[in-house]
Design an enzyme around this catalytic site. Structure first.
Site, PDB file in Angstrom:
ATOM      1  N   CYS A  84       0.818  -1.211   0.000  1.00 58.76           N
ATOM      2  CA  CYS A  84       0.000   0.000   0.000  1.00 58.76           C
ATOM      3  C   CYS A  84       0.852   1.262   0.000  1.00 58.76           C
ATOM      4  CB  CYS A  84      -0.893  -0.006   1.234  1.00 58.76           C
ATOM      5  SG  CYS A  84      -1.847   1.503   1.478  1.00 58.76           S
ATOM      6  N   PRO A  85       0.622   2.251  -0.818  1.00 53.11           N
ATOM      7  CA  PRO A  85      -0.515   2.408  -1.729  1.00 53.11           C
ATOM      8  C   PRO A  85      -0.216   2.014  -3.172  1.00 53.11           C
ATOM      9  CG  PRO A  85       0.643   4.483  -1.617  1.00 53.11           C
ATOM     10  CD  PRO A  85       1.447   3.480  -0.791  1.00 53.11           C
TER      11      PRO A  85
END
Lengths: 190, 81
Positions: free
Chosen positions: B18-19
């Site tokens: 993430c991200p």
């Protein structure tokens, strides 16, 4: 509702065309107020420059850009460290002031402990393939995120604007940030 | 299973967390033409929820399917406009 009977109701009654025009006018005003055609906006104020606190604004900014948001991140005080091209690659983690750290504050306050905890975190970031601060800044810039550097703190803390990443906006202040926040669907202070 | 859709492009974000899976999916979708299907290969367990959330909150994309395979999560996203 008034129970008075108007004197001459026929004279005051708007025509069908006038009513239709009024409805159109109100529909336009509603569309403008709900801002559907305006696009989504997010405004973040980034005030911290430690390694752990640099991540949230960058992760949210790049993700919001992926959602199609127009994103501005206003960096002030230590948040400017995130925009400094060299120093952003070497942000430190504080070993004191965080009771979740594995060492007591009295030990954490010893000289060199910040370097130890920072190295530990950097290793975890590398081992987990977590994006680096530099990668997140570059990715966000590529995606159209606007990074703004607060002029007052640039002057106060003697930053050299040439040392920021290319594409960082300078010469902006609180009024700019406030305007962005007023226009935004999401406002965050980090 | 990947033959189920007519895949125009495969994006490999295995290892990334993430991200990045969402951010790179968005960039890859931008480079495709309308109706094309993007296959995303990820190892981030959060990508199941994140790409779903991104697709439903983003105009011009449609999540066709998600598969949880042997350590790899596969996502199929169609560009709708």
């Amino acid at each position: 509702m008034s129970t008075d009977t108007p004197d001459a109701p026929g004279d005051e009654m708007p025509s069908r065309a006038e009513l239709a025009a009024r409805v159109d006018e109100l529909e336009d005003a509603l569309a403008e107020a709900t801002g559907e055609d305006d696009g989504k906006k997010m405004s973040i104020i980034a005030t911290k420059g430690t390694l752990d606190m640099a991540y949230p604004p960058l992760i949210l900014a790049s993700t919001a850009a992926a959602f199609g948001y127009e994103v501005t991140v206003f960096h002030t005080f230590w948040g400017l460290e995130i925009l400094h091209e060299e120093r952003s690659k070497d942000l430190k983690l504080s070993s004191v002031g965080n009771p979740n750290m594995p060492v007591p504050n009295a030990v954490a306050a010893l000289p060199g402990m910040d370097r130890v905890t920072t190295k530990m975190m950097e290793k975890k970031i590398a081992d987990n393939d977590t994006a680096t601060i530099e990668e997140l800044v570059e990715t966000s810039l590529d995606m159209g995120v606007e990074f703004q550097a607060c002029q007052m703190t640039i002057d106060l803390m003697d930053y050299d604007e040439a040392e920021f990443y290319d594409g960082v906006t300078t010469g902006v202040g609180a009024a700019t940030a406030l305007q962005d926040m007023a226009d935004a669907d999401i406002q965050l202070l980090v | 299973m990947s033959a189920e859709f007519d895949i125009a492009e495969t994006l490999d974000v295995k290892g990334a967390s993430c991200p990045m899976p969402v951010v790179k999916t968005k960039s890859a979708i931008d480079d495709l033409s309308e109706d094309a299907v993007l296959e995303v290969l990820a190892t981030d367990a959060g990508s199941m929820s994140d790409i779903d959330g991104w697709a439903s909150g983003t105009e011009g994309v449609e999540l066709l399917d998600q598969e949880e395979g042997d350590d790899v999560y596969r996502h199929y996203v169609r560009k709708t406009e």
